[in-house]
Design a protein around this motif. Structure first.
Motif, PDB file in Angstrom:
ATOM      1  N   PRO A  16      -5.464   1.472  -2.102  1.00 52.59           N
ATOM      2  CA  PRO A  16      -4.075   2.000  -2.710  1.00 52.59           C
ATOM      3  C   PRO A  16      -4.152   3.447  -3.534  1.00 52.59           C
ATOM      4  CG  PRO A  16      -5.160   0.255  -3.758  1.00 52.59           C
ATOM      5  CD  PRO A  16      -5.956   0.470  -2.772  1.00 52.59           C
ATOM      6  N   GLY A  17      -3.177   3.943  -3.400  1.00 51.27           N
ATOM      7  CA  GLY A  17      -2.867   5.188  -3.999  1.00 51.27           C
ATOM      8  C   GLY A  17      -3.542   6.386  -3.280  1.00 51.27           C
ATOM      9  N   PHE A  18      -3.568   6.188  -1.841  1.00 48.80           N
ATOM     10  CA  PHE A  18      -3.768   7.338  -0.995  1.00 48.80           C
ATOM     11  C   PHE A  18      -2.611   8.279  -0.805  1.00 48.80           C
ATOM     12  CE2 PHE A  18      -4.275   8.809   3.655  1.00 48.80           C
ATOM     13  CZ  PHE A  18      -5.406   9.529   3.414  1.00 48.80           C
ATOM     14  N   VAL A  19      -3.185   9.564  -1.180  1.00 53.73           N
ATOM     15  CA  VAL A  19      -1.977  10.588  -1.241  1.00 53.73           C
ATOM     16  C   VAL A  19      -2.578  11.793  -0.276  1.00 53.73           C
ATOM     17  CG1 VAL A  19      -0.600  12.410  -2.447  1.00 53.73           C
ATOM     18  CG2 VAL A  19      -1.035   9.970  -3.519  1.00 53.73           C
ATOM     19  N   ILE A  20      -1.625  12.284   0.392  1.00 52.61           N
ATOM     20  CA  ILE A  20      -1.670  13.508   1.154  1.00 52.61           C
ATOM     21  C   ILE A  20      -0.732  14.465   0.764  1.00 52.61           C
ATOM     22  CG2 ILE A  20      -1.579  14.557   3.359  1.00 52.61           C
ATOM     23  CD1 ILE A  20      -2.415  11.794   4.675  1.00 52.61           C
ATOM     24  N   MET A  21      -1.004  15.427  -0.074  1.00 56.98           N
ATOM     25  CA  MET A  21      -0.152  16.392  -0.820  1.00 56.98           C
ATOM     26  C   MET A  21       0.602  17.222   0.377  1.00 56.98           C
ATOM     27  SD  MET A  21       0.201  15.302  -3.775  1.00 56.98           S
ATOM     28  CE  MET A  21       1.147  16.489  -4.585  1.00 56.98           C
ATOM     29  N   GLY A  51     -12.446   5.007   2.471  1.00 59.32           N
ATOM     30  CA  GLY A  51     -12.050   5.383   1.238  1.00 59.32           C
ATOM     31  C   GLY A  51     -11.503   4.362   0.268  1.00 59.32           C
ATOM     32  N   GLY A  52     -11.933   4.603  -0.861  1.00 61.02           N
ATOM     33  CA  GLY A  52     -11.341   3.516  -2.237  1.00 61.02           C
ATOM     34  C   GLY A  52     -10.112   3.906  -2.592  1.00 61.02           C
ATOM     35  N   LYS A  53      -9.727   3.848  -4.010  1.00 60.40           N
ATOM     36  CA  LYS A  53      -8.371   3.954  -4.330  1.00 60.40           C
ATOM     37  C   LYS A  53      -8.202   5.136  -4.729  1.00 60.40           C
ATOM     38  CE  LYS A  53      -9.395   2.028  -8.734  1.00 60.40           C
ATOM     39  NZ  LYS A  53      -8.900   1.333  -9.901  1.00 60.40           N
ATOM     40  N   ASN A  54      -6.875   5.720  -4.933  1.00 63.80           N
ATOM     41  CA  ASN A  54      -6.648   7.277  -5.534  1.00 63.80           C
ATOM     42  C   ASN A  54      -7.391   8.319  -4.870  1.00 63.80           C
ATOM     43  OD1 ASN A  54      -4.947   5.675  -7.263  1.00 63.80           O
ATOM     44  ND2 ASN A  54      -6.530   5.479  -8.671  1.00 63.80           N
ATOM     45  N   ASP A  75     -13.614   5.651  -5.745  1.00 65.90           N
ATOM     46  CA  ASP A  75     -12.448   5.789  -6.229  1.00 65.90           C
ATOM     47  C   ASP A  75     -11.957   7.216  -6.839  1.00 65.90           C
ATOM     48  OD1 ASP A  75     -12.241   3.280  -5.270  1.00 65.90           O
ATOM     49  OD2 ASP A  75     -12.662   2.322  -6.979  1.00 65.90           O
ATOM     50  N   ASP A  76     -10.705   7.629  -6.958  1.00 71.04           N
ATOM     51  CA  ASP A  76     -10.418   8.426  -8.004  1.00 71.04           C
ATOM     52  C   ASP A  76     -11.039  10.044  -7.360  1.00 71.04           C
ATOM     53  OD1 ASP A  76      -8.800   7.027  -9.606  1.00 71.04           O
ATOM     54  OD2 ASP A  76     -10.672   6.257 -10.339  1.00 71.04           O
ATOM     55  N   ILE A  77     -10.758  10.263  -6.141  1.00 68.01           N
ATOM     56  CA  ILE A  77     -11.400  11.660  -5.525  1.00 68.01           C
ATOM     57  C   ILE A  77     -10.245  12.634  -5.196  1.00 68.01           C
ATOM     58  CG2 ILE A  77     -12.767  12.619  -3.664  1.00 68.01           C
ATOM     59  CD1 ILE A  77     -14.262   9.695  -3.387  1.00 68.01           C
ATOM     60  N   LEU A 113       0.855  -1.117  -0.094  1.00 66.71           N
ATOM     61  CA  LEU A 113      -0.058  -0.152   0.035  1.00 66.71           C
ATOM     62  C   LEU A 113       0.936   1.173  -0.039  1.00 66.71           C
ATOM     63  CD1 LEU A 113      -3.032  -1.126   2.433  1.00 66.71           C
ATOM     64  CD2 LEU A 113      -3.244  -0.737   0.138  1.00 66.71           C
ATOM     65  N   ILE A 114       2.004   1.371   0.846  1.00 66.40           N
ATOM     66  CA  ILE A 114       2.856   2.321   0.884  1.00 66.40           C
ATOM     67  C   ILE A 114       3.276   2.646  -0.721  1.00 66.40           C
ATOM     68  CG2 ILE A 114       5.174   3.324   1.833  1.00 66.40           C
ATOM     69  CD1 ILE A 114       4.070   1.906   4.367  1.00 66.40           C
ATOM     70  N   LYS A 115       3.888   1.570  -1.077  1.00 64.48           N
ATOM     71  CA  LYS A 115       4.541   1.636  -2.411  1.00 64.48           C
ATOM     72  C   LYS A 115       3.416   2.231  -3.610  1.00 64.48           C
ATOM     73  CE  LYS A 115       7.355  -0.989  -5.598  1.00 64.48           C
ATOM     74  NZ  LYS A 115       7.940  -2.354  -6.027  1.00 64.48           N
ATOM     75  N   SER A 116       2.214   1.815  -3.304  1.00 66.91           N
ATOM     76  CA  SER A 116       1.234   2.173  -4.295  1.00 66.91           C
ATOM     77  C   SER A 116       0.957   3.639  -4.122  1.00 66.91           C
ATOM     78  CB  SER A 116      -0.232   1.528  -4.284  1.00 66.91           C
ATOM     79  OG  SER A 116      -0.747   1.807  -2.914  1.00 66.91           O
ATOM     80  N   ASP A 117       0.891   4.094  -2.749  1.00 68.62           N
ATOM     81  CA  ASP A 117       0.759   5.431  -2.473  1.00 68.62           C
ATOM     82  C   ASP A 117       1.805   6.285  -3.038  1.00 68.62           C
ATOM     83  OD1 ASP A 117      -1.541   4.740  -1.033  1.00 68.62           O
ATOM     84  OD2 ASP A 117      -0.261   4.966   0.844  1.00 68.62           O
TER      85      ASP A 117
END
Length: 173
Positions: free
Chosen positions: A82-87, A100-103, A124-126, A7-11
């Motif tokens: 997967p793909g959870f990102v905090i900018m 939450g879903g992915k991305n 997903d994708d939000i 998961l970390i790698k996908s993020d």
């Protein structure tokens, strides 16, 4: 633990993709040291620890560290694909009941919270713009952008942008 590393790698890969979409190609190492990555990693580790009774105190310690070091508060039981990102982590607050879903991508000051015992479900994708908020037992569909400072208190359908206070959905063209 293997799933947490994946998961970390996908993020991190998702964060690289976001930078690429903005015109900057960055290495995985650079993605690791950009703003928000430590918040992601501490959240993922705290979530993993919360799943094991003997490690639950470590989860709370990691959550506290995330609050002090990154200025964000993410419930240890909040669940993201997967793909959870905090900018930018400053001011991010997420309730433990959020699913939450992915991305899912968050900018600074995003609050996703509980109202009357119910928290949002994110598909997903939000993308959440800076200062955006979402409260209560609402559902935010796939491929949704929540504009900066928008306040979402009702369901948002897929393929829309949510703008305003309270947020209203506008079709993406």
């Amino acid at each position: 633990m293997y799933n947490t590393i994946r998961l970390i790698k996908s993020d991190l890969k998702r964060k690289q993709q976001i930078f690429l979409e903005d015109g900057s190609e960055i290495s995985l190492l650079r993605a690791c040291i950009t703003d928000g990555t430590s918040a992601n990693i501490l959240y993922r580790l705290a979530f993993r620890c919360s799943k094991s009774k003997p490690l639950a105190p470590i989860a709370l310690l990691l959550q506290h560290l995330n609050r002090v070091y990154n200025g964000c508060m993410i419930g240890v039981k909040a669940e993201f694909g997967p793909g959870f990102v905090i900018m930018h982590p400053i001011g991010v607050v997420i309730n433990s009941k959020v699913i939450g879903g992915k991305n899912i991508t968050l900018e600074s000051g995003v609050v996703i919270g509980d109202e009357k015992g119910k928290s949002p479900i994110l598909n997903d994708d939000i993308f959440f713009g800076a200062g955006a908020k979402a409260f209560g037992g609402i559902n935010i569909g796939n491929n949704v952008k929540v504009g900066a400072n928008a306040v979402v208190v009702k369901d948002i359908p897929s393929n829309t942008t949510a703008l305003g206070i309270p947020a209203k959905a506008r079709k993406i063209s």
